[in-house]
Motif scaffolding. Structure first.
Motif, PDB file in Angstrom:
ATOM      1  N   VAL A 228       0.841  -1.204   0.000  1.00 30.41           N
ATOM      2  CA  VAL A 228       0.000   0.000   0.000  1.00 30.41           C
ATOM      3  C   VAL A 228       0.876   1.254   0.000  1.00 30.41           C
ATOM      4  N   PHE A 229       1.948   1.238   0.785  1.00 24.31           N
ATOM      5  CA  PHE A 229       2.870   2.377   0.804  1.00 24.31           C
ATOM      6  C   PHE A 229       3.549   2.555  -0.552  1.00 24.31           C
ATOM      7  N   GLU A 230       4.096   1.475  -1.108  1.00 21.35           N
ATOM      8  CA  GLU A 230       4.879   1.572  -2.335  1.00 21.35           C
ATOM      9  C   GLU A 230       4.044   2.023  -3.523  1.00 21.35           C
ATOM     10  N   PHE A 231       2.873   1.415  -3.702  1.00 22.65           N
ATOM     11  CA  PHE A 231       2.077   1.699  -4.886  1.00 22.65           C
ATOM     12  C   PHE A 231       0.960   2.706  -4.628  1.00 22.65           C
ATOM     13  N   GLY A 232       0.773   3.074  -3.355  1.00 22.34           N
ATOM     14  CA  GLY A 232      -0.202   4.116  -3.041  1.00 22.34           C
ATOM     15  C   GLY A 232       0.329   5.508  -3.250  1.00 22.34           C
ATOM     16  N   GLN A 233       1.659   5.649  -3.268  1.00 23.24           N
ATOM     17  CA  GLN A 233       2.326   6.921  -3.575  1.00 23.24           C
ATOM     18  C   GLN A 233       1.916   8.062  -2.647  1.00 23.24           C
ATOM     19  N   GLY A 234       1.519   7.727  -1.423  1.00 24.63           N
ATOM     20  CA  GLY A 234       1.098   8.771  -0.503  1.00 24.63           C
ATOM     21  C   GLY A 234      -0.267   9.360  -0.808  1.00 24.63           C
ATOM     22  N   ASP A 235      -0.944   8.839  -1.815  1.00 23.15           N
ATOM     23  CA  ASP A 235      -2.281   9.294  -2.218  1.00 23.15           C
ATOM     24  C   ASP A 235      -3.306   8.404  -1.520  1.00 23.15           C
ATOM     25  N   GLN A 236      -4.106   8.979  -0.631  1.00 25.22           N
ATOM     26  CA  GLN A 236      -5.020   8.166   0.159  1.00 25.22           C
ATOM     27  C   GLN A 236      -6.075   7.467  -0.691  1.00 25.22           C
ATOM     28  N   LEU A 237      -6.465   8.063  -1.818  1.00 28.92           N
ATOM     29  CA  LEU A 237      -7.424   7.405  -2.702  1.00 28.92           C
ATOM     30  C   LEU A 237      -6.806   6.158  -3.324  1.00 28.92           C
ATOM     31  N   ARG A 238      -5.568   6.270  -3.823  1.00 32.27           N
ATOM     32  CA  ARG A 238      -4.881   5.102  -4.372  1.00 32.27           C
ATOM     33  C   ARG A 238      -4.699   4.035  -3.306  1.00 32.27           C
ATOM     34  N   GLN A 239      -4.330   4.448  -2.108  1.00 32.12           N
ATOM     35  CA  GLN A 239      -4.123   3.492  -1.027  1.00 32.12           C
ATOM     36  C   GLN A 239      -5.410   2.726  -0.715  1.00 32.12           C
ATOM     37  N   ARG A 240      -6.513   3.445  -0.659  1.00 29.23           N
ATOM     38  CA  ARG A 240      -7.786   2.796  -0.354  1.00 29.23           C
ATOM     39  C   ARG A 240      -8.229   1.882  -1.496  1.00 29.23           C
ATOM     40  N   ARG A 241      -8.022   2.286  -2.736  1.00 26.81           N
ATOM     41  CA  ARG A 241      -8.402   1.441  -3.869  1.00 26.81           C
ATOM     42  C   ARG A 241      -7.621   0.125  -3.849  1.00 26.81           C
ATOM     43  N   LEU A 242      -6.330   0.202  -3.558  1.00 30.87           N
ATOM     44  CA  LEU A 242      -5.508  -1.008  -3.501  1.00 30.87           C
ATOM     45  C   LEU A 242      -5.995  -1.914  -2.373  1.00 30.87           C
ATOM     46  N   TYR A 243      -6.219  -1.324  -1.209  1.00 31.28           N
ATOM     47  CA  TYR A 243      -6.631  -2.097  -0.034  1.00 31.28           C
ATOM     48  C   TYR A 243      -8.001  -2.733  -0.248  1.00 31.28           C
ATOM     49  N   ASP A 244      -8.936  -1.979  -0.795  1.00 27.66           N
ATOM     50  CA  ASP A 244     -10.280  -2.520  -1.038  1.00 27.66           C
ATOM     51  C   ASP A 244     -10.237  -3.678  -2.038  1.00 27.66           C
ATOM     52  N   ALA A 245      -9.432  -3.545  -3.099  1.00 34.25           N
ATOM     53  CA  ALA A 245      -9.319  -4.617  -4.091  1.00 34.25           C
ATOM     54  C   ALA A 245      -8.724  -5.868  -3.459  1.00 34.25           C
ATOM     55  N   TYR A 246      -7.766  -5.679  -2.590  1.00 37.44           N
ATOM     56  CA  TYR A 246      -7.157  -6.813  -1.878  1.00 37.44           C
ATOM     57  C   TYR A 246      -8.211  -7.540  -1.041  1.00 37.44           C
ATOM     58  N   ARG A 247      -9.005  -6.797  -0.298  1.00 37.54           N
ATOM     59  CA  ARG A 247     -10.034  -7.420   0.545  1.00 37.54           C
ATOM     60  C   ARG A 247     -11.111  -8.103  -0.300  1.00 37.54           C
ATOM     61  N   GLU A 248     -11.516  -7.455  -1.379  1.00 36.12           N
ATOM     62  CA  GLU A 248     -12.548  -8.038  -2.238  1.00 36.12           C
ATOM     63  C   GLU A 248     -12.084  -9.339  -2.884  1.00 36.12           C
ATOM     64  N   GLU A 249     -10.782  -9.466  -3.099  1.00 37.17           N
ATOM     65  CA  GLU A 249     -10.222 -10.684  -3.686  1.00 37.17           C
ATOM     66  C   GLU A 249     -10.014 -11.774  -2.627  1.00 37.17           C
ATOM     67  N   GLY A 250     -10.285 -11.440  -1.360  1.00 40.00           N
ATOM     68  CA  GLY A 250     -10.189 -12.443  -0.300  1.00 40.00           C
ATOM     69  C   GLY A 250      -8.853 -12.523   0.386  1.00 40.00           C
ATOM     70  N   GLY A 251      -8.008 -11.495   0.235  1.00 43.08           N
ATOM     71  CA  GLY A 251      -6.707 -11.506   0.905  1.00 43.08           C
ATOM     72  C   GLY A 251      -6.848 -11.557   2.421  1.00 43.08           C
ATOM     73  N   PRO A 252      -5.974 -12.271   3.124  1.00 37.56           N
ATOM     74  CA  PRO A 252      -6.106 -12.450   4.573  1.00 37.56           C
ATOM     75  C   PRO A 252      -5.588 -11.289   5.416  1.00 37.56           C
ATOM     76  N   GLY A 253      -4.795 -10.395   4.851  1.00 33.62           N
ATOM     77  CA  GLY A 253      -4.187  -9.318   5.626  1.00 33.62           C
ATOM     78  C   GLY A 253      -5.154  -8.195   5.941  1.00 33.62           C
ATOM     79  N   ARG A 254      -4.898  -7.510   7.056  1.00 33.08           N
ATOM     80  CA  ARG A 254      -5.664  -6.326   7.433  1.00 33.08           C
ATOM     81  C   ARG A 254      -4.713  -5.303   8.049  1.00 33.08           C
ATOM     82  N   VAL A 255      -4.872  -4.045   7.642  1.00 35.70           N
ATOM     83  CA  VAL A 255      -4.050  -2.962   8.176  1.00 35.70           C
ATOM     84  C   VAL A 255      -4.933  -2.140   9.098  1.00 35.70           C
TER      85      VAL A 255
END
Length: 317
Positions: A228-255
């Motif tokens: 999330v840090f590397e590809f979010g680029q400090g942009d909270q919208l990008r960070q949230r989009r990455l995190y939401d896609a991860y959760r929707e795909e069933g990833g086990p991690g949570r921040v």
């Protein structure tokens, strides 16, 4: 090394060419091998490997193979002719992978695609056995520490380092953010090196994960925060989009808290510290320039406590 000897070491048929190095890292370089069966990336270590290092690479190679078999987009690890993935050619340790045409490293990849891919990667559950059952390496969770940071700054000033003033200005914040570092709890086998160098776009616009050699035990939540840090680029919208896609795909991690960013902080600090000490010990202009580039990258893009707090806030809405 001779092209045919390398091809024989991996059972790749008749060789036609082996290039000069086309890429290099801190511990090895990559050549392109052409054979009657296709193109391959051959990775050669700069220094002979110890028995323990070979065992670690074999364990990481088994995880890489499991990811390939699970359909994760990656270069295929080639089995060595005598078993495992590490071959010895003219007293040199080498690995071989299918060749993939890649774009340059880019943190501006589609964050949703990155999140979904990392979720799929974390869904590959590999046995925690042998080297994979070892304690988490300090590179991924331990601080550098105030005393060591101040020692490096003192040595840099004494050596007339061009980055000394920048390091001095940043040092209090580097020491402050290390207070969030805590031992990992929930562990599974993770990639552990998912920076933009190793998660790239291919020439056909897909994504590809590379370099599994550091794979080992870790908390997937902390690897997720690092991505999330590397590809979010400090942009909270990008960070949230990455995190939401991860959760929707069933990833086990949570921040959910500052400590989840521990692995990103620890890795960045160990990488930066390595470049600093390498600059101090460099014996030729080329090595010093290479180390200076690493130092400047580290000082120019740190992950500090306010950044951590914004990241945690972004992914939690």
């Amino acid at each position: 090394m001779e092209a045919q000897k390398v091809a024989d070491a991996f059972g790749l048929g008749r060789a036609t060419s082996l290039s000069e190095p086309v890429a290099r890292g801190e511990v090895g370089e990559i050549r392109r091998l052409e054979t009657e069966r296709g193109s391959y990336a051959v990775k050669q270590a700069f220094e002979p490997l110890t028995t323990e290092e070979v065992a670690d690479l074999e364990a990481a190679g088994a995880f890489h193979r499991a990811c390939w078999d699970a359909g994760i987009p990656t270069s295929e690890p080639m089995p060595a002719a005598h078993g495992g993935v590490v071959a010895e050619v003219d007293d040199e340790h080498v690995l071989a992978y299918s060749w993939v045409e890649l774009d340059q490293p880019d943190t501006d990849l589609d964050p949703a695609a990155v999140g979904a891919l990392v979720a799929q990667l974390h869904d590959v559950r590999h046995p925690m056995a042998g080297p994979m059952d070892a304690p988490v390496h300090e590179w991924f969770e331990a601080p550098i520490g105030e005393r060591e940071w101040k020692g490096v700054l003192k040595a840099s000033r004494a050596a007339g380092a061009p980055y000394a003033d920048g390091l001095a200005e940043l040092l209090p914040a580097l020491i402050e953010v290390e207070w969030i570092l805590t031992p990992m709890r929930r562990l599974q086998v993770c990639h552990l090196d998912l920076w933009a160098d190793n998660l790239r776009r291919t020439r056909d616009r897909g994504l590809c994960i590379l370099d599994f050699e550091n794979a080992g035990p870790a908390d997937p939540s902390r690897e997720l925060a690092m991505v999330v840090f590397e590809f979010g680029q400090g942009d909270q919208l990008r960070q949230r989009r990455l995190y939401d896609a991860y959760r929707e795909e069933g990833g086990p991690g949570r921040v959910t808290e500052r400590g989840d960013a521990s692995m990103a902080v620890a890795q960045l600090h160990h990488i930066g510290h390595r470049h600093l000490t390498m600059w101090l010990g460099a014996r030729d202009p080329e090595a010093r320039a290479r180390s200076l580039a690493g130092v400047e990258e580290f000082l120019g893009g740190p992950l500090l406590l306010p950044d951590v707090d914004r990241l945690v806030a972004a992914v939690n809405g």
